[in-house]
Design a protein around this motif. Structure first.
Motif, PDB file in Angstrom:
ATOM      1  N   VAL A   1      40.625  50.388  40.517  1.00  0.00           N
ATOM      2  CA  VAL A   1      41.136  49.021  40.402  1.00  0.00           C
ATOM      3  C   VAL A   1      40.825  48.240  41.673  1.00  0.00           C
ATOM      4  N   MET A   2      41.019  48.866  42.832  1.00  0.00           N
ATOM      5  CA  MET A   2      40.686  48.195  44.089  1.00  0.00           C
ATOM      6  C   MET A   2      39.180  47.944  44.197  1.00  0.00           C
ATOM      7  N   TYR A   3      38.394  48.910  43.748  1.00  0.00           N
ATOM      8  CA  TYR A   3      36.933  48.788  43.837  1.00  0.00           C
ATOM      9  C   TYR A   3      36.416  47.620  43.012  1.00  0.00           C
ATOM     10  N   SER A   4      37.085  47.345  41.889  1.00  0.00           N
ATOM     11  CA  SER A   4      36.674  46.228  41.041  1.00  0.00           C
ATOM     12  C   SER A   4      37.134  44.879  41.588  1.00  0.00           C
ATOM     13  N   MET A   5      37.759  44.852  42.751  1.00  0.00           N
ATOM     14  CA  MET A   5      38.228  43.627  43.416  1.00  0.00           C
ATOM     15  C   MET A   5      39.336  42.928  42.625  1.00  0.00           C
ATOM     16  N   ASP A   6      40.033  43.658  41.785  1.00  0.00           N
ATOM     17  CA  ASP A   6      41.111  43.055  41.011  1.00  0.00           C
ATOM     18  C   ASP A   6      42.395  43.831  41.283  1.00  0.00           C
ATOM     19  N   GLY A   7      43.388  43.163  41.850  1.00  0.00           N
ATOM     20  CA  GLY A   7      44.672  43.803  42.082  1.00  0.00           C
ATOM     21  C   GLY A   7      44.761  44.626  43.346  1.00  0.00           C
ATOM     22  N   TRP A   8      43.733  44.588  44.209  1.00  0.00           N
ATOM     23  CA  TRP A   8      43.762  45.441  45.390  1.00  0.00           C
ATOM     24  C   TRP A   8      44.783  44.957  46.417  1.00  0.00           C
ATOM     25  N   VAL A   9      45.092  43.672  46.429  1.00  0.00           N
ATOM     26  CA  VAL A   9      46.035  43.137  47.414  1.00  0.00           C
ATOM     27  C   VAL A   9      47.436  43.692  47.173  1.00  0.00           C
TER      28      VAL A   9
END
Length: 1230
Positions: free
Chosen positions: A862-870
């Protein structure tokens, strides 16, 4: 991705001047920074003066001011000294704090080279950004024309409520306020939400169902349900029944189409693909369901095409210019290579050490150590939260054993190699890990030092010796990281500069809080969080939420800061990284093509002696049977010979065109019936019966087709047998599975054991559209090109998996059992799980966590896809301990875990782009070679025909009269193009002036100017018709565009005068925007023309990719309806992904949902809701969905975002190369 915790503003009012709060917290006197700044300024001023004295001021080459970087130093020093003068007068220039760090550029050679190349490509860069902003402006004008003031619609009270003695707001507000407003569609509009859709009023958590009381004729209030339940309550929300325009726009007023400025901000957000779906849903609520077509067009044109055009231009131009600069410097320096020979002093080794050295350098010793490393990795991988005590003891014991093995390895190597042991980087790394492991074991440290054991994974890199192709990909990655080191310095410098600017503009200017009462961490109050926020904006995650808060607290002009940051950092610098990776793949391919390949020696097979003790009769029979089979290999099923009449009849049938067309028709009809399938169909309805019978019919037709082909071609054996084609194998497998599905479904009536097999076979029906590939040549070509890239993409996926595996084990060591929180009303005093449960609250685990290896891998993807990593990063910063309540920013050092992961993700994401570009380039080169051969063959005949006619043609306009000749001269002159460019530009400006609630004179200005501009366009077309003639005029595609623009303008005038705006679902005035397309013709800049031709060629070649996307989306949509069609949001508080517009209830909504997932907007929350709302054991939920759902979404994201979307980049890059070649050929002819 939208946050779970929504920012709510508290009391407004700016805080004191910037940085005042920090100065109070500093442990040193307040004058210390000023003293340091003064000392630094004096130092650089003295440096400047000394250089001026040494080199001279100006006037000749080699002087101080002849160097542009010295001019920058002079400017910075002058501004800082002027600021000191202003401070003496009581003023201050904060810009000096931003300019001072720019001295670093001139003093670091690699950074100076990168900046110089950026300045060299700035003309092309400006052209690209102009075209990019031009596209955004077109859609922004369309947004104003369509939806000005529409997003203000709210449901207001239809009557005075003072008589009811109840307190209600003037219009209905959701519990999320304007973050998720209830936007209604008034009567006469085609919006999706009406005021009667307002949710029921809640009282003490219960939904109210009674109608409001009505007033009788005498004035008394009469209840509407006298005999109702005593616990029932009145649904006061029924009084919100008037939909009209209000004073508020969504998201604190930041998102709307009221004027060109706000519309531009909204379209820019849509193009960045962050939060665009929420904007689309708001417009669908108020205007029409079909509004999604507009937003899909914006995302495709603005993001997938124009942003990728920017990426390709910037990447290629930077790589070319940087390569030329490095070659020039290397040729200019011509320094003799300095050879250093390291001599190893000879020593007389004792026999024991010589034997020990041979042992530790042997292959067996290395394999044993690698096997131990593999086992140690497996022991770390099975570690998880709440593991049994016996497993914990076993893991502790195995850790001690492996530590002992690696200590013995280190000691043996030290004894055998002595000091040469430390000359190898691998040995130094092993030495560091062993010392850490010993320290952890001896001191019995628990937790922090155990994290360093995960670095033992890096020793597994020695296995690359057995995977040479994967080693090449890693070398490309390593080379890219080395080449990108100056770019990373520039990126860090840009982040630092923008962080300082953000602190100066927005620091301590706003205070928004989340629902739990904590300050929103996306701010510019301190340097650390300012840099984190800027980095977050560069990744594109939740940058729109920062924009909303800043615009609400300061001014709408703050959007300029975000646009500049995204354009500079994301569209320029990050795209340069793409160019570096692509150049690395290109260099590797070039080197591999030049290096000679030594083919391994082919050893002849050794013939063994024939067995002598076998039965001769059996052997003869076997040989006779084999000989017969060999002779009858071309026979179908060894029964029908090639001359058999029935087989010849079958061959004629399958070779007829109508056979293929008929089969293709049935396949398309089958696709339609698959799209009609949905879980909500009544099993006893006629629709269900029709779909069931049609499935039987289609299966029978495809089975007959397969039998005809097998009889005509043969099944397994023969030169052209059925199974020799992989596409036929796919067809046959699907037909057989469909046949078995029918048999099992008929036999499983009332048998629960067979029901699971039937469900699995129902899922396999969704793959029937695979049969279309063989019959669509363009789609088949695109799929074959995609198949050609499987091997390099597989290697990149292997690298990503290894990277994820390492970080997952590291994350489990750091965060297992710590991603839990207490959910309740008042949790300020809650410290741990015991306090939470004793207060009757819920102790819940965050959905994305690191409790086990599988959960850690999912969170990292999920972090790798740049979505929801924050949000995952925030959870990591707040983690305190196992079963401990999180504390905000408990350990900010955990940023060192998350930020490097995101930086590395940029490189790995660009590896996918590099693979797709290189693969597509090779396929394109192969296709060009074939076309070139055909051209050479046909060129001879063409040249022979052309030799006869060598007469020169006279210009067509020589026979014109004087008046027509003058008209022709005017039409081919640059004056007319310049005049029309000014007219169209003025037309665009006039359209941009329109806004919501505009005065009458602006409306008259836009209407009359539209008539004037239309008349001018008509005059231009008539002049060109006279000048060129009708036939020659229509041969030019730009003239056809002119005619189309004129016809559209006339149509908009006619429809407007006939008052037909309310009849059509789309406002006809939007047709005026088509006039902007004329600017494409009058743009005479050569580089912009090249870009326009690139875009046009990309659109013409994108057909194969669109077919591939359509085919891919169809299969996944049908699969999603079968798997997730019964999902719905049961708990409104927990659903932030799945809603009435995002679901898999039927095929159409599944396609729209998958398109949103393809853009990367909020896809992790959609997956989270799919897992949360469907638990094992729930009614309507299949048992295997808990593990199938993540696989479904992850596979789709990998294929859509990382593979197919990057194929668009490859097409654009090839189109750019073709446009440049055509431009060079045209220049050579001139």
């Amino acid at each position: 991705m939208t946050e779970v915790t929504l920012p709510i503003p508290v009391q407004a009012g700016p805080r004191p001047a910037c940085f005042s709060t920090e100065k109070e917290q500093l442990p040193y006197p307040a004058l210390a920074p000023e003293i340091v700044d003064s000392f630094v300024l004096v130092y650089f001023v003295l440096e400047m003066l000394i250089k001026m004295l040494a080199k001279g001021g100006y006037g000749y080459e080699g002087s101080y001011l002849s160097n542009p970087w010295n001019k920058l130093d002079l400017f910075i020093n002058s501004v800082e000294m002027f600021d000191y003068f202003l401070v003496y007068l009581g003023l201050h220039l904060p810009v000096c704090q931003v300019l001072a760090p720019m001295r670093l550029i001139s003093r670091v050679t690699s950074m100076r080279d990168v900046v110089t190349v950026l300045l060299d490509i700035s003309p092309m860069l400006v052209n690209v950004l102009i075209l990019y902003l031009f596209v955004i402006h077109i859609f922004a004008v369309m947004g104003v024309q369509l939806w000005a003031g529409q997003l203000r619609n709210r449901c207001f009270l239809g009557e005075n409520i003072t008589k009811y003695n109840v307190s209600l707001d003037s219009f209905y507000m959701t519990k999320y306020d304007e973050q998720y407003p209830f936007i209604c569609s008034p009567e006469g509009m085609n919006g999706m939400r009406r005021c009667h859709d307002v949710p029921p009023y809640k009282e003490n958590g219960r939904k109210c169902s009674l109608n409001p009381p009505q007033r009788a004729s005498g004035g008394a209030i009469v209840p509407t349900a006298a005999g109702a339940d005593a616990n029932a309550c009145v649904n006061w929300n029924l009084l919100y029944n008037v939909c009209r325009s209000g004073d508020h726009n969504p998201h604190k007023g930041a998102i709307n189409f009221d004027n060109i400025g706000y519309s531009w901000i909204t379209i820019f957000q849509v193009v960045t693909l962050e939060g665009w779906s929420n904007v689309m849903f708001n417009v669908m609520d108020v205007y029409s369901f079909w509004s999604f077509l507009f937003f899909m067009l914006v995302t495709i044109m603005g993001s997938f095409i124009m942003m990728n055009v920017c990426a390709v231009v910037i990447a290629t131009q930077f790589s070319d210019n940087l390569g030329r600069r490095q070659e020039t410097r290397a040729a200019g320096e011509q320094r003799a290579p300095c050879l250093s020979r390291g001599s190893v002093g000879g020593q007389i080794w004792r026999p024991f050490r010589a034997r020990l050295e041979r042992v530790i350098k042997s292959t067996v010793f290395d394999r044993m150590i690698m096997f131990a490393v593999l086992l140690s990795i497996l022991t770390m991988a099975i570690e998880h939260h709440k593991q049994p005590k016996k497993l914990t003891e076993m893991l502790r014991l195995t850790n001690n054993i492996f530590t002992g093995i690696f200590v013995v390895e280190m000691v043996l190597k030290l004894m055998g190699l002595r000091w040469t042991y430390f000359k190898s980087r691998n040995n130094l790394f092993d030495f560091f890990i062993v010392i850490i492991s010993l320290w952890e074991t001896i001191s019995k440290a628990d937790g922090r030092l155990s994290v360093l054991r995960a670095f033992r994974l890096l020793r597994f890199g020695r296995l690359l010796h057995f995977l040479p192709y994967l080693k090449k990909q890693l070398l490309v990655l390593k080379r890219a990281m080395e080449d990108a080191a100056p770019l990373c310095l520039i990126m860090l410098f840009v982040i630092f500069i923008y962080s300082l600017i953000g602190m100066l503009l927005f620091g301590n200017r706003f205070d928004f809080r989340t629902l739990d009462g904590h300050t929103d961490r996306k701010n510019f109050d301190t340097l650390l969080w300012s840099m984190v926020t800027v980095f977050q904006i560069l990744t594109g995650e939740d940058w729109n939420l920062v924009l909303y808060n800043i615009m609400a607290a300061t001014s709408p002009w703050a959007a300029i800061y975000f646009v500049a940051l995204i354009m500079t950092g994301r569209h320029v610098l990050l795209n340069i990284l793409v160019g570096i990776v692509i150049q690395g793949f290109h260099n590797r391919a070039h080197d591999s093509s030049q290096s000679p390949r030594s083919s391994p020696p082919i050893s002849a097979p050794k013939e063994g002696s024939a067995p002598t003790n076998t039965n001769n009769r059996c052997l003869k029979r076997i040989r006779r049977a084999l000989r017969w089979c060999k002779e009858h290999e071309e026979w179908s099923f060894y029964v029908f010979s090639p001359q058999n009449r029935f087989r010849i009849f079958c061959q004629r049938v399958i070779s007829h065109k109508m056979f293929d067309y008929t089969v293709l028709l049935f396949i398309l009809l089958n696709c339609v019936t698959i799209a009609m399938e949905r879980p909500g169909i009544d099993p006893g309805s006629k629709e269900k019966l029709f779909l069931k019978m049609s499935s039987y019919v289609f299966t029978a037709v495809f089975l007959v087709e397969m039998l005809f082909k097998v009889l005509a071609l043969g099944l397994l054996f023969g030169s052209e047998s059925y199974c020799r084609s992989s596409w036929n194998v796919v067809d046959g497998l699907l037909v057989i599975l469909s046949f078995f599905h029918i048999l099992i479904s008929l036999a499983s009536s009332g048998n629960n054991k067979m029901l699971g097999i039937v469900k699995v076979l129902r899922l396999l029906r969704t793959f029937r559209p695979l049969r279309v590939i063989k019959r669509a040549p363009k789609l088949k070509l695109a799929v074959e090109a995609l198949i050609a890239s499987i091997k390099p993409i597989g290697n990149v996926l292997l690298i990503c998996c290894a990277f994820f595996f390492f970080y997952a084990i590291l994350g489990v060591q750091l965060f297992k059992g710590k991603f839990h929180t207490c959910v309740g009303e008042d949790i300020e005093l809650i410290i741990n799980k015991t306090d939470c449960l004793s207060a009757n609250y819920r102790w819940e685990r965050k959905h994305f966590n690191f409790d086990s290896l599988s959960q850690a891998l999912l969170s990292l993807f999920v972090m790798y896809s740049m979505d929801g990593w924050v949000n995952i990063m925030y959870d990591g910063l707040d983690a305190v301990g196992v079963d401990k309540q999180p504390v905000m920013n408990h350990n900010q050092w955990m940023l060192l875990f998350f930020i490097p992961f995101m930086i590395m993700s940029f490189f790995l994401l660009d590896m996918f782009i590099g693979v797709m570009v290189e693969t597509f380039h090779q396929c394109q080169q192969n296709q060009k070679r074939g076309d070139e051969e055909e051209r050479i063959v046909s060129q001879g005949t063409v040249q022979g025909k052309e030799r006869g006619g060598g007469s020169l043609l006279r210009p067509y306009y020589e026979s014109y009269s004087r008046v027509r000749r003058s008209i022709h001269t005017l039409c081919v002159s640059s004056f007319l193009d310049l005049f029309m460019a000014v007219i169209i530009f003025m037309s665009v400006l006039v359209m941009a002036v329109e806004h919501y609630d505009q005065p009458l004179f602006i409306w008259k200005l836009t209407e009359y100017s539209h008539y004037v501009f239309t008349i001018i366009l008509i005059i231009e077309v008539l002049l060109k018709l006279v000048a060129f003639g009708g036939l020659r005029f229509m041969q030019n595609s730009w003239n056809v565009l002119d005619v189309g623009v004129v016809l559209v303008s006339l149509m908009s005038i006619v429809l407007h005068e006939m008052r037909m705006a309310d009849v059509f679902p789309i406002n006809p005035s939007i047709l005026r925007v088509c006039r902007v397309l004329r600017l494409a013709q009058v743009l005479k800049a050569k580089k912009i023309r090249v870009l326009l031709k690139t875009v046009i060629k990309t659109l013409s070649q994108v057909g194969n990719i669109c077919l591939l996307f359509t085919f891919f989306f169809f299969i996944y949509a049908a699969l999603g309806v079968e798997l997730l069609g019964k999902l719905e949001c049961v708990d409104e508080d927990l659903c932030l992904g799945i809603n009435e517009y995002v679901n898999f209830k039927h095929f159409g909504m599944a396609l729209l949902t998958l398109f949103q997932v393809c853009t990367g907007d909020n896809w992790s929350l959609i997956m989270k809701d799919a897992l949360t709302q469907c638990r094992p054991g729930d009614k309507g939920c299949l048992d295997y969905l808990s593990w199938v759902t993540p696989i479904y979404f992850i596979a789709f994201v990998v294929m859509a975002q990382f593979v197919l979307a990057n194929l668009v980049v490859a097409v654009i890059m090839q189109a750019m190369d073709d446009s440049n070649e055509v431009q060079e050929e045209n220049n050579a002819r001139r």
